[in-house]
Design a protein around this motif. Structure first.
Motif, PDB file in Angstrom:
ATOM      1  N   LEU A  69      -1.599  12.004   5.665  1.00 13.60           N
ATOM      2  CA  LEU A  69      -2.309  11.376   4.559  1.00 13.60           C
ATOM      3  C   LEU A  69      -1.338  10.569   3.711  1.00 13.60           C
ATOM      4  O   LEU A  69      -0.274  11.054   3.327  1.00 13.60           O
ATOM      5  CB  LEU A  69      -2.999  12.445   3.710  1.00 13.60           C
ATOM      6  N   LEU A  70      -1.687   9.327   3.413  1.00 13.00           N
ATOM      7  CA  LEU A  70      -0.870   8.491   2.538  1.00 13.00           C
ATOM      8  C   LEU A  70      -1.233   8.815   1.096  1.00 13.00           C
ATOM      9  O   LEU A  70      -2.358   8.560   0.654  1.00 13.00           O
ATOM     10  CB  LEU A  70      -1.108   7.013   2.832  1.00 13.00           C
ATOM     11  N   GLY A  71      -0.284   9.374   0.364  1.00 12.63           N
ATOM     12  CA  GLY A  71      -0.567   9.793  -1.009  1.00 12.63           C
ATOM     13  C   GLY A  71      -1.318  11.109  -1.027  1.00 12.63           C
ATOM     14  O   GLY A  71      -1.111  11.979  -0.184  1.00 12.63           O
ATOM     15  N   GLY A  72      -2.229  11.258  -1.986  1.00 16.25           N
ATOM     16  CA  GLY A  72      -3.017  12.481  -2.100  1.00 16.25           C
ATOM     17  C   GLY A  72      -4.484  12.206  -1.846  1.00 16.25           C
ATOM     18  O   GLY A  72      -4.913  11.058  -1.689  1.00 16.25           O
ATOM     19  N   LEU A 101       0.830  -1.206   0.000  1.00 11.96           N
ATOM     20  CA  LEU A 101       0.000   0.000   0.000  1.00 11.96           C
ATOM     21  C   LEU A 101       0.863   1.254   0.000  1.00 11.96           C
ATOM     22  O   LEU A 101       0.541   2.236  -0.685  1.00 11.96           O
ATOM     23  CB  LEU A 101      -0.923  -0.011   1.223  1.00 11.96           C
ATOM     24  N   VAL A 102       1.949   1.225   0.751  1.00  9.64           N
ATOM     25  CA  VAL A 102       2.870   2.366   0.733  1.00  9.64           C
ATOM     26  C   VAL A 102       3.483   2.508  -0.651  1.00  9.64           C
ATOM     27  O   VAL A 102       3.622   3.623  -1.181  1.00  9.64           O
ATOM     28  CB  VAL A 102       3.967   2.187   1.801  1.00  9.64           C
ATOM     29  N   LEU A 141       0.398   3.774  -3.092  1.00  7.58           N
ATOM     30  CA  LEU A 141      -0.259   5.050  -2.825  1.00  7.58           C
ATOM     31  C   LEU A 141       0.686   6.154  -2.363  1.00  7.58           C
ATOM     32  O   LEU A 141       0.368   7.332  -2.520  1.00  7.58           O
ATOM     33  CB  LEU A 141      -1.341   4.857  -1.750  1.00  7.58           C
ATOM     34  N   GLY A 142       1.795   5.796  -1.767  1.00  5.73           N
ATOM     35  CA  GLY A 142       2.667   6.791  -1.154  1.00  5.73           C
ATOM     36  C   GLY A 142       3.302   7.740  -2.151  1.00  5.73           C
ATOM     37  O   GLY A 142       3.535   7.396  -3.315  1.00  5.73           O
ATOM     38  N   THR A 143       3.579   8.931  -1.686  1.00  5.93           N
ATOM     39  CA  THR A 143       4.334   9.882  -2.493  1.00  5.93           C
ATOM     40  C   THR A 143       5.789   9.421  -2.562  1.00  5.93           C
ATOM     41  O   THR A 143       6.209   8.508  -1.844  1.00  5.93           O
ATOM     42  CB  THR A 143       4.262  11.286  -1.875  1.00  5.93           C
ATOM     43  N   ALA A 144       6.564  10.068  -3.417  1.00 10.20           N
ATOM     44  CA  ALA A 144       7.977   9.702  -3.534  1.00 10.20           C
ATOM     45  C   ALA A 144       8.688   9.870  -2.200  1.00 10.20           C
ATOM     46  O   ALA A 144       9.516   9.029  -1.807  1.00 10.20           O
ATOM     47  CB  ALA A 144       8.645  10.555  -4.611  1.00 10.20           C
ATOM     48  N   ALA A 145       8.365  10.940  -1.479  1.00 13.18           N
ATOM     49  CA  ALA A 145       8.995  11.176  -0.179  1.00 13.18           C
ATOM     50  C   ALA A 145       8.585  10.116   0.827  1.00 13.18           C
ATOM     51  O   ALA A 145       9.416   9.639   1.621  1.00 13.18           O
ATOM     52  CB  ALA A 145       8.621  12.566   0.339  1.00 13.18           C
ATOM     53  N   GLN A 146       7.313   9.726   0.819  1.00 18.96           N
ATOM     54  CA  GLN A 146       6.844   8.702   1.756  1.00 18.96           C
ATOM     55  C   GLN A 146       7.469   7.347   1.450  1.00 18.96           C
ATOM     56  O   GLN A 146       7.855   6.614   2.362  1.00 18.96           O
ATOM     57  CB  GLN A 146       5.319   8.621   1.710  1.00 18.96           C
ATOM     58  N   ARG A 147       7.579   6.991   0.182  1.00 18.32           N
ATOM     59  CA  ARG A 147       8.214   5.719  -0.162  1.00 18.32           C
ATOM     60  C   ARG A 147       9.670   5.701   0.273  1.00 18.32           C
ATOM     61  O   ARG A 147      10.157   4.700   0.806  1.00 18.32           O
ATOM     62  CB  ARG A 147       8.095   5.462  -1.663  1.00 18.32           C
TER      63      ARG A 147
END
Length: 402
Positions: A234-237, A98-99, A102-108
Motif C-alpha cells: 500500500l502506498l501511504g496509509g 504521487l510517491v 502519498l508515500g510514507t517516510a520509508a517509502q519516499r
C-alpha cells in the motif's frame, strides 16, 4: 511572478537540445521506439547522469536536483521537439509526485532516490481508458467511477497475511510493459465500503503478466497489465487522499504535457518552413506563394499563443488544463498542415510529418480531447454556473363588469 528564464534554465535547455539533436533524428526515434523497452536505454542513462533529468523536480534530500516543476516543463519542451521516447513522463511526471505526496517516510526514502537517478522507472496503472479523468483533467475524479466500480471491473485489492493482494487487469498503461515499478489504482474494502487506493507492485512479483500493446504513436509505448493475485504494498496509509493526490499530479502533468506539445508543434512548423523554401513549383519555391505564407503565418501565431499559455502554466499549474488544450490543438493543426504542405510525400504514412500527427492524435486520446479539457476547466472556474431562477410572473387579474 518573474517569468524570465534564468541563466541556468537557458543552459539546461541548450545542453539538452545539443544532446538530443545528436541522438534523436527521426530514424533514431523510430528505432528506439521499436525496441523491447520502447526507448533508448543508453540515452536515458546519459540524460539521467549528465542532466539529472528524471530528478529535476525531486527534492535534494532524496537525491534529486531540487528544481521547480517549471524546470521540468522547460526540459520537456525540448524532449517534445524530437518526440523523445523515454520513461520521463510516466516516471518523473506521474509516478514521482504521487510517491512524494502519498508515500510514507520509508517509502519516499526507498523509492525517490532511484527514481531520480534513472535506475528505477515507474508507471501509473489506472483501470480502463480513464487516465485523463483519474488525473482530473477532463472530469471530476472524486467519485472514483473512473477506477472501474467496486462490485466488478478494474482492480480489486484484499487484505491477506498482513499485506495486500491485487486481482484484475489494466490496459493502456504508459510504459506499463517495461517499468520496474507499477503504481496501481485498486478498489479495497468490498462493495459496501469501496474506496480507491494506490499500491506498489514490483516487476518481479509472482502473478504479474505484462505485454506491450500496439499503439498509434510508437513514441508513447503502452502495455497491458494483468494482476493474478499479486502481492502489493500500500502506498501511504488506508486514509490517504488518493483523488486529491491524483488531481495535483494531473495539474503538474498538464503543464508538462503542454510544454511538450508546444515543442513538437514548433518543430513540425520549423520542418515545414524549411521544406517550402526548398520545394519548387512553376520555377519558384512554394514558400514564396502568398497562400502558403498566409497558412504558415496562421500556424506561427497558433504555436506562439500555445507557447505563452504553456509557459504561464509552468509557473502556475492551476492553468495546466487550459494550456494543455491550447497546446494539443496547436499541435494537431500544425501537424495536419505540415502533411498538407509537404504535398504528395507528406501523405505517405512513413513520412516524418506523420510522427507529429500521430503524437497529436494519441495525446488527445490519452489526455483530452481538447473540448473536454476546456469544458472541465470552465466548469471548475464556475464560468457556466446556473443562472438564478426567474421569478414566476404575478397572477393576472381582470375586472369583470357587473
Amino acid at each position: 511572478m518573474d517569468a524570465a528564464f534564468t541563466a541556468e534554465q537557458d543552459e539546461m535547455r541548450r545542453t539538452l537540445r545539443e544532446i538530443l539533436g545528436k541522438r534523436c533524428g527521426p530514424d533514431a526515434v523510430k528505432s528506439a521506439a521499436r525496441t523491447a523497452a520502447g526507448h533508448d536505454r543508453e540515452l536515458w542513462q546519459q540524460l539521467a547522469q549528465q542532466l539529472g533529468l528524471p530528478g529535476i523536480a525531486v527534492a535534494e534530500e532524496y537525491g534529486g536536483v531540487g528544481c521547480a516543476p517549471a524546470d521540468l516543463a522547460l526540459a520537456c519542451e525540448e524532449t517534445g521537439r524530437v518526440l523523445l521516447p523515454s520513461p520521463l513522463l510516466a516516471t518523473a511526471v506521474l509516478a514521482a509526485p504521487l510517491v512524494t505526496t502519498l508515500g510514507t517516510a520509508a517509502q519516499r526514502s526507498a523509492l525517490l532516490p532511484p527514481l531520480a537517478a534513472g535506475g528505477l522507472t515507474a508507471a501509473l496503472a489506472v483501470p480502463g481508458p480513464a487516465l485523463s479523468t483519474a488525473l482530473a483533467l477532463t472530469g471530476d475524479n472524486a467519485s472514483g467511477g473512473w477506477a472501474g466500480g467496486g462490485r466488478a471491473g478494474g482492480v480489486q485489492a484484499r487484505a491477506a497475511d498482513g499485506g495486500w493482494r491485487l486481482y484484475g487487469e489494466v490496459a493502456q498503461v504508459l510504459d506499463g510493459h517495461s517499468a520496474s515499478l507499477l503504481l496501481v489504482a485498486a478498489h479495497a474494502g468490498g462493495f459496501a465500503r469501496s474506496r480507491t487506493l494506490l499500491f506498489l507492485v514490483r516487476e518481479d512479483a509472482p502473478g504479474l503478466v505484462r505485454e506491450r500493446q500496439t499503439t498509434l504513436d510508437e513514441t508513447r509505448p503502452q502495455g497491458r497489465v494483468q494482476l493474478r493475485d499479486v502481492e502489493a504494498e500500500l502506498l501511504g496509509g488506508e486514509d490517504a487522499d488518493v483523488t486529491s493526490a491524483l488531481a495535483s499530479a494531473g495539474r503538474g502533468a498538464a503543464a508538462v504535457l503542454a510544454a511538450e506539445a508546444v515543442g513538437a508543434a514548433g518543430q513540425a512548423l520549423a520542418r515545414t518552413v524549411e521544406y517550402v523554401q526548398q520545394r519548387e513549383q512553376f520555377g519558384r519555391a512554394i514558400g514564396s506563394f502568398q497562400a502558403v505564407k498566409h497558412r504558415l503565418a496562421d500556424l506561427y501565431v497558433q504555436v506562439q499563443a500555445a507557447r505563452s499559455a504553456a509557459y504561464y502554466a509552468a509557473w502556475d499549474p492551476e492553468q495546466g488544463g487550459l494550456a494543455l488544450a491550447q497546446a494539443l490543438e496547436a499541435l494537431r493543426i500544425t501537424a495536419g498542415e505540415a502533411i498538407q504542405l509537404h504535398g504528395g510525400i507528406g501523405f505517405t504514412w512513413e513520412h516524418d510529418a506523420h510522427l507529429y500527427f500521430k503524437r497529436a492524435a494519441a495525446d488527445e486520446l490519452l489526455f483530452g480531447p481538447v473540448h473536454r479539457l476546456r469544458a472541465h476547466a470552465a466548469e471548475a472556474a464556475g464560468l457556466f454556473a446556473p443562472a438564478a431562477p426567474t421569478p414566476a410572473p404575478a397572477p393576472r387579474t381582470e375586472k369583470v363588469a357587473v
